[in-house]
Design a protein around this motif. Sequence first.
Motif, PDB file in Angstrom:
ATOM      1  N   VAL A 614       9.568 -12.485  -4.305  1.00 28.47           N
ATOM      2  CA  VAL A 614      10.223 -13.224  -3.227  1.00 28.47           C
ATOM      3  C   VAL A 614       9.719 -12.761  -1.866  1.00 28.47           C
ATOM      4  CG1 VAL A 614      12.426 -13.730  -2.111  1.00 28.47           C
ATOM      5  CG2 VAL A 614      12.277 -13.714  -4.598  1.00 28.47           C
ATOM      6  N   ILE A 615       9.686 -11.437  -1.646  1.00 30.06           N
ATOM      7  CA  ILE A 615       9.308 -10.955  -0.312  1.00 30.06           C
ATOM      8  C   ILE A 615       7.824 -11.116  -0.047  1.00 30.06           C
ATOM      9  CG2 ILE A 615      11.213  -9.308  -0.244  1.00 30.06           C
ATOM     10  CD1 ILE A 615       9.109  -7.088  -0.604  1.00 30.06           C
ATOM     11  N   SER A 616       7.022 -11.385  -1.081  1.00 28.40           N
ATOM     12  CA  SER A 616       5.606 -11.668  -0.826  1.00 28.40           C
ATOM     13  C   SER A 616       5.448 -12.966  -0.046  1.00 28.40           C
ATOM     14  CB  SER A 616       4.829 -11.725  -2.145  1.00 28.40           C
ATOM     15  OG  SER A 616       5.130 -12.899  -2.873  1.00 28.40           O
ATOM     16  N   PHE A 617       6.496 -13.774  -0.012  1.00 31.58           N
ATOM     17  CA  PHE A 617       6.490 -15.005   0.778  1.00 31.58           C
ATOM     18  C   PHE A 617       7.318 -14.842   2.063  1.00 31.58           C
ATOM     19  CE2 PHE A 617       5.860 -16.275  -3.626  1.00 31.58           C
ATOM     20  CZ  PHE A 617       4.728 -17.057  -3.528  1.00 31.58           C
ATOM     21  N   CYS A 618       7.591 -13.582   2.420  1.00 32.73           N
ATOM     22  CA  CYS A 618       8.435 -13.310   3.586  1.00 32.73           C
ATOM     23  C   CYS A 618       7.749 -12.319   4.517  1.00 32.73           C
ATOM     24  CB  CYS A 618       9.787 -12.722   3.154  1.00 32.73           C
ATOM     25  SG  CYS A 618      10.766 -13.778   2.086  1.00 32.73           S
ATOM     26  N   GLN A 619       8.243 -12.286   5.739  1.00 31.80           N
ATOM     27  CA  GLN A 619       7.917 -11.195   6.651  1.00 31.80           C
ATOM     28  C   GLN A 619       9.079 -10.222   6.569  1.00 31.80           C
ATOM     29  OE1 GLN A 619       6.256 -12.154  10.470  1.00 31.80           O
ATOM     30  NE2 GLN A 619       7.271 -10.432  11.451  1.00 31.80           N
ATOM     31  N   TYR A 620       8.787  -8.994   6.142  1.00 26.57           N
ATOM     32  CA  TYR A 620       9.868  -8.064   5.811  1.00 26.57           C
ATOM     33  C   TYR A 620       9.421  -6.639   6.096  1.00 26.57           C
ATOM     34  CZ  TYR A 620      13.529  -5.770   3.039  1.00 26.57           C
ATOM     35  OH  TYR A 620      14.588  -4.988   2.622  1.00 26.57           O
ATOM     36  N   ASP A 621      10.270  -5.892   6.799  1.00 26.78           N
ATOM     37  CA  ASP A 621       9.947  -4.501   7.119  1.00 26.78           C
ATOM     38  C   ASP A 621      11.026  -3.529   6.672  1.00 26.78           C
ATOM     39  OD1 ASP A 621      12.005  -4.934   8.879  1.00 26.78           O
ATOM     40  OD2 ASP A 621      10.786  -4.841  10.686  1.00 26.78           O
ATOM     41  N   VAL A 635      -2.508 -16.281   2.826  1.00 28.20           N
ATOM     42  CA  VAL A 635      -3.576 -16.812   3.674  1.00 28.20           C
ATOM     43  C   VAL A 635      -4.173 -15.702   4.525  1.00 28.20           C
ATOM     44  CG1 VAL A 635      -4.092 -18.386   5.582  1.00 28.20           C
ATOM     45  CG2 VAL A 635      -2.584 -19.130   3.727  1.00 28.20           C
ATOM     46  N   LYS A 636      -3.300 -14.866   5.091  1.00 29.46           N
ATOM     47  CA  LYS A 636      -3.761 -13.742   5.909  1.00 29.46           C
ATOM     48  C   LYS A 636      -4.637 -12.799   5.081  1.00 29.46           C
ATOM     49  CE  LYS A 636      -1.973  -9.606   8.245  1.00 29.46           C
ATOM     50  NZ  LYS A 636      -0.750  -8.854   8.603  1.00 29.46           N
ATOM     51  N   MET A 637      -4.279 -12.625   3.826  1.00 25.19           N
ATOM     52  CA  MET A 637      -5.011 -11.713   2.955  1.00 25.19           C
ATOM     53  C   MET A 637      -6.485 -12.115   2.843  1.00 25.19           C
ATOM     54  SD  MET A 637      -4.217 -10.895  -1.050  1.00 25.19           S
ATOM     55  CE  MET A 637      -2.460 -11.001  -0.706  1.00 25.19           C
ATOM     56  N   ASN A 830      -0.217  -0.703   4.582  1.00 25.47           N
ATOM     57  CA  ASN A 830       0.543  -1.851   5.063  1.00 25.47           C
ATOM     58  C   ASN A 830       2.026  -1.711   4.765  1.00 25.47           C
ATOM     59  OD1 ASN A 830      -1.124  -4.250   6.226  1.00 25.47           O
ATOM     60  ND2 ASN A 830      -2.388  -3.421   4.582  1.00 25.47           N
ATOM     61  N   ALA A 831       2.346  -1.141   3.628  1.00 24.20           N
ATOM     62  CA  ALA A 831       3.759  -1.040   3.241  1.00 24.20           C
ATOM     63  C   ALA A 831       4.491   0.038   4.022  1.00 24.20           C
ATOM     64  CB  ALA A 831       3.869  -0.772   1.739  1.00 24.20           C
ATOM     65  N   PHE A 832       3.903   1.225   4.135  1.00 20.33           N
ATOM     66  CA  PHE A 832       4.646   2.373   4.653  1.00 20.33           C
ATOM     67  C   PHE A 832       4.200   2.840   6.033  1.00 20.33           C
ATOM     68  CE2 PHE A 832       5.037   2.664   0.007  1.00 20.33           C
ATOM     69  CZ  PHE A 832       6.414   2.614  -0.089  1.00 20.33           C
ATOM     70  N   ARG A 833       2.989   2.523   6.444  1.00 21.62           N
ATOM     71  CA  ARG A 833       2.563   2.931   7.782  1.00 21.62           C
ATOM     72  C   ARG A 833       2.780   1.827   8.801  1.00 21.62           C
ATOM     73  NH1 ARG A 833      -2.966   6.475   6.533  1.00 21.62           N
ATOM     74  NH2 ARG A 833      -1.873   8.172   5.489  1.00 21.62           N
ATOM     75  N   TYR A 834       2.531   0.579   8.375  1.00 21.35           N
ATOM     76  CA  TYR A 834       2.719  -0.535   9.290  1.00 21.35           C
ATOM     77  C   TYR A 834       4.002  -1.307   9.009  1.00 21.35           C
ATOM     78  CZ  TYR A 834      -2.317   0.395   9.629  1.00 21.35           C
ATOM     79  OH  TYR A 834      -3.537   0.998   9.768  1.00 21.35           O
ATOM     80  N   LEU A 835       4.693  -0.950   7.931  1.00 18.93           N
ATOM     81  CA  LEU A 835       5.966  -1.584   7.538  1.00 18.93           C
ATOM     82  C   LEU A 835       5.818  -3.093   7.310  1.00 18.93           C
ATOM     83  CD1 LEU A 835       8.555   0.281   9.807  1.00 18.93           C
ATOM     84  CD2 LEU A 835       7.655   0.917   7.563  1.00 18.93           C
ATOM     85  N   ASN A 836       4.648  -3.521   6.843  1.00 17.21           N
ATOM     86  CA  ASN A 836       4.441  -4.923   6.474  1.00 17.21           C
ATOM     87  C   ASN A 836       4.709  -5.080   4.975  1.00 17.21           C
ATOM     88  OD1 ASN A 836       3.653  -5.583   9.092  1.00 17.21           O
ATOM     89  ND2 ASN A 836       1.501  -5.133   8.678  1.00 17.21           N
ATOM     90  N   MET A 837       5.970  -4.956   4.595  1.00 15.18           N
ATOM     91  CA  MET A 837       6.319  -4.966   3.180  1.00 15.18           C
ATOM     92  C   MET A 837       6.009  -6.313   2.524  1.00 15.18           C
ATOM     93  SD  MET A 837       7.452  -2.180   1.844  1.00 15.18           S
ATOM     94  CE  MET A 837       7.875  -0.532   2.405  1.00 15.18           C
ATOM     95  N   GLY A 838       6.203  -7.388   3.250  1.00 14.64           N
ATOM     96  CA  GLY A 838       5.912  -8.699   2.687  1.00 14.64           C
ATOM     97  C   GLY A 838       4.442  -8.846   2.349  1.00 14.64           C
ATOM     98  N   TYR A 839       3.580  -8.444   3.281  1.00 15.18           N
ATOM     99  CA  TYR A 839       2.140  -8.524   3.052  1.00 15.18           C
ATOM    100  C   TYR A 839       1.719  -7.574   1.935  1.00 15.18           C
ATOM    101  CZ  TYR A 839      -2.869  -8.444   4.015  1.00 15.18           C
ATOM    102  OH  TYR A 839      -4.232  -8.516   3.899  1.00 15.18           O
ATOM    103  N   ALA A 840       2.306  -6.379   1.907  1.00 21.36           N
ATOM    104  CA  ALA A 840       1.986  -5.420   0.847  1.00 21.36           C
ATOM    105  C   ALA A 840       2.387  -5.970  -0.518  1.00 21.36           C
ATOM    106  CB  ALA A 840       2.687  -4.087   1.116  1.00 21.36           C
ATOM    107  N   ALA A 841       3.539  -6.658  -0.583  1.00 24.13           N
ATOM    108  CA  ALA A 841       3.969  -7.257  -1.853  1.00 24.13           C
ATOM    109  C   ALA A 841       2.991  -8.335  -2.298  1.00 24.13           C
ATOM    110  CB  ALA A 841       5.372  -7.838  -1.704  1.00 24.13           C
ATOM    111  N   ALA A 842       2.495  -9.133  -1.349  1.00 22.99           N
ATOM    112  CA  ALA A 842       1.499 -10.155  -1.683  1.00 22.99           C
ATOM    113  C   ALA A 842       0.230  -9.503  -2.220  1.00 22.99           C
ATOM    114  CB  ALA A 842       1.189 -11.005  -0.453  1.00 22.99           C
ATOM    115  N   MET A 843      -0.195  -8.396  -1.597  1.00 20.85           N
ATOM    116  CA  MET A 843      -1.359  -7.670  -2.087  1.00 20.85           C
ATOM    117  C   MET A 843      -1.114  -7.141  -3.493  1.00 20.85           C
ATOM    118  SD  MET A 843      -2.757  -5.442   1.154  1.00 20.85           S
ATOM    119  CE  MET A 843      -4.038  -4.742   0.108  1.00 20.85           C
ATOM    120  N   ALA A 844       0.088  -6.652  -3.743  1.00 23.77           N
ATOM    121  CA  ALA A 844       0.410  -6.103  -5.058  1.00 23.77           C
ATOM    122  C   ALA A 844       0.329  -7.181  -6.140  1.00 23.77           C
ATOM    123  CB  ALA A 844       1.800  -5.476  -5.030  1.00 23.77           C
ATOM    124  N   TRP A 845       0.813  -8.375  -5.822  1.00 24.47           N
ATOM    125  CA  TRP A 845       0.778  -9.446  -6.822  1.00 24.47           C
ATOM    126  C   TRP A 845      -0.629  -9.980  -7.019  1.00 24.47           C
ATOM    127  CZ3 TRP A 845       3.870 -10.352 -10.589  1.00 24.47           C
ATOM    128  CH2 TRP A 845       5.175  -9.890 -10.497  1.00 24.47           C
TER     129      TRP A 845
END
Length: 872
Positions: A614-621, A635-637, A830-845
């Motif tokens: 779900v959060i891979s489609f969100c902006q979430y920190d 798309v950003k990826m 991206n997840a822990f230094r920049y707090l871009n959890m949504g983008y990190a989740a997209a990368m993980a998937w």
Amino acid sequence: MMERLKIGLYAVVTLTILWMLAPSPSEGEDDGAFEIHYMSPDGPIKDAMEAAVREFELLSKRRHAEDPSYPVYRVVAGQHASRDQVEDPTRFLLSLAGGNPPDVIFFDRFAISEWASKGAFTPLDEYLHEDLQAWDAWQSDTGTPAPWPGALPEEPRAEGAAALSGIEPVRQENFYPAAWDETNYRDPISGDQNVYGIPNTADNRVLLYNKDMLIRYGFVDENGEARPPRTWEELEAMAVAMTERGEDGELERVGFIPNYGNTFLYMYGWMAGGSFMSEDGKTCTLNDPRVVEALEYVTRLYDRLGGAKEVDAFQSTFQRDALDPFIMGKVAMKIDGVWVMSSLARYGRDLNVGAAPPPLPASEIEAGRHPISWMGGWSYAIPSSARHKEDAWELIRFLVSKRALEIMMTSEEFTYLAQGRPFVPRQYPNREQNEWVYERYIENNRALEPKFRRVMREYNNMLEYSYCRPVTPVGQKLWNAQRWAMEEAIYHKRTPQEALDHHTEIVQSALDGVLQADTGTPIRSWSWFFWLYGALIIATVFWVYKADTAAKRPGKPRALVRFFTGEENTRPAVVEGRKGSYFRSQWKEGVVCALPWLIGFVFFIGGPILFSIVISFCQYDIINTAGFVGFHNYVKMFTGDELFWKSLWNTVFMVVGIPLGMIISLGMAILLTQKVRGIAVWRTFFYLPSIVPMVAASILWIWIFNPQSGLLNGMLESIGIHGPLWLQDEKTSKWALIIMGLWTAGGGMIIWIAGLKGIGETYYEAASIDGAGPWQRFIYITIPMLTPYIFFNLIMGLIGTFQIFTQAFIMTGGGPVNSTLFYAYHLFNNAFRYLNMGYAAAMAWFLFLIVVILTAIQMQLSRKWVHYEDEG
């Protein structure tokens, strides 16, 4: 009946053990004390900090005795295992996400603004204002100045805050500008400015130089005394002149290394008069012409010393304390922070050390500009979701008071002297406190050599002229950008102008994302998520039940069997009169055996998996409400993150290590299946490296790969081969990590041994009778019979390779020039230094998708080359 009783008894015993192991309340909680939770990178409260905290608790007890409404405090802190609380803030993030943050956190000052921009910290302006009002009111009522420090007989309490007696209020004018400004964040959108932290430590930089070396090379004044450089031009000339090489051409001594000590591009940019962020905070000026000039200077200096690769290789031999290269005379000058003084005073008593302001470009000196320095440090802050903010403020104002400082200084001095070490205290952001510390523990400390007192005075003289890192919501991005721009320039991957333009664009893009505040459609409620998760669980259970109990036509496999094994022919289906009897006969036993895992999956694994989708489609920190942004992260990826492709290529390159590791581990297994005495001991020796913790192994291999004194290059040198730079060269850094991975081939060896043991001797006997030699037997018997094990090791190696992280995190930090920035490392950043959890989740998937596709391809291809012994 007896079986059910056994199961019930086992359940009762298990629950009892879990209850006994459950964390209990802290000792003494029933004494009525009020707990303030404190978090710092040091973990538990100890040493000098413990002495100050105990005094705070004692003061609260005394005040409580006079005024029962005043709380008795107890300060508690937990363990902390991260290397860097700013670059790895996992524990703090988890406390925020779990709704149990600390009341007070000790945080790196430069990161406070970035976290404050996300709403992580509480503005402290109201507390500061109330304290000043209460203090001024007392002075007005008594007609006398309030003592500083001292016990006030009856200090008024500001509304909503409890004030400890005799503790002076925090005033901005008492602090050095660089320390106070770094905790002040102005929102670039609203323009609101607030204080989010109270500084408690300071550390600035000066030029340290070896007087004896300067004199030896003739850099002296009219009195014959060592003359340190005042300008960049002088620094460059002296650095080159004092650089020496051995007979083998290797560097033995360097006059000055631009990035040794603690400088970075920040320092050189400020020296040149540049800036990294506009005054309104809306524009990144990393490519300011003055900063470009600074990077060109640094690049030129590295080139004149022999190149960044060679200098970094020389620098990789450096150690600390008694083996500090500055103390040992391997480096003549360096710009470093005040924290090195404790080590210099202890191990550098024979070093004729001097200190001077960091040099400036000659044009800046001619313009009459005063030399500058760079100040860092830490501050106390209150998380925005802290439960006891007013009590947290009481602890903070005590910890930054002179009373607390006196206690900590006394404790630290006693500890150092008891260990036979000279005591050189650090700097403090409060002017009066810092001067008091200097006068008492340095100027009047006759046990401290005069040269160290003079160096500390130089450090203190530069505090008023110190800069702080830019206060911006993209502080971590900017920090990494100036590091990477310098790497790319000195390694000649780009020109200084190109490198700075490139990274300015990256930082500006991140800053624009903050300024535009496009967080998507806010997800206010997550109740639908739990309903969806529950529905998916029910649907899955229903599908599994129906798939394995429904009658099938003869000759057709059951759905689950076909899905997991790919079988096309199975035994005849269950006849209509006994629908599902095969499955039902084993249903209960299977569910009971799998129940612990199923419960764990449903409650602890399945939910987070669905949430990450779900959060891979969100902006979430984590700190703020998630906002739905559709496919923006994906798309950003592919289109807006060049490091995505870089990290993916770095990871794919590491696949080379899979066949190498399989070959070596198979060779080891063949040798260790021979019938010789002590074979079990040999197997143990070869297996041990695979169970060494990766962090410990990484530190060990850092020394093995040392270009100048490492074991590997030493062995190559003994046979006349000049070894490469390994981790210091982007061309060999990944190969070095592959070689390191081969050291743990013993883990795969165990699987190969099992496979070799499973090959019957009759196959080899028959082949020998037919005239097959050892090589033919290996190719036509051993390899085909081992194909299931080859397949298993290939799949597991592929999955493990795409998860590589620890080696790069410990050994290289992703460098040089991002050559070891692997996919998992980029995801972590991206997840822990920049707090871009949504983008990190997209990368993980996307990573999951890659692994699934590659695994599916391998499984499909395996039908053509994997042979099983029971195949007809």
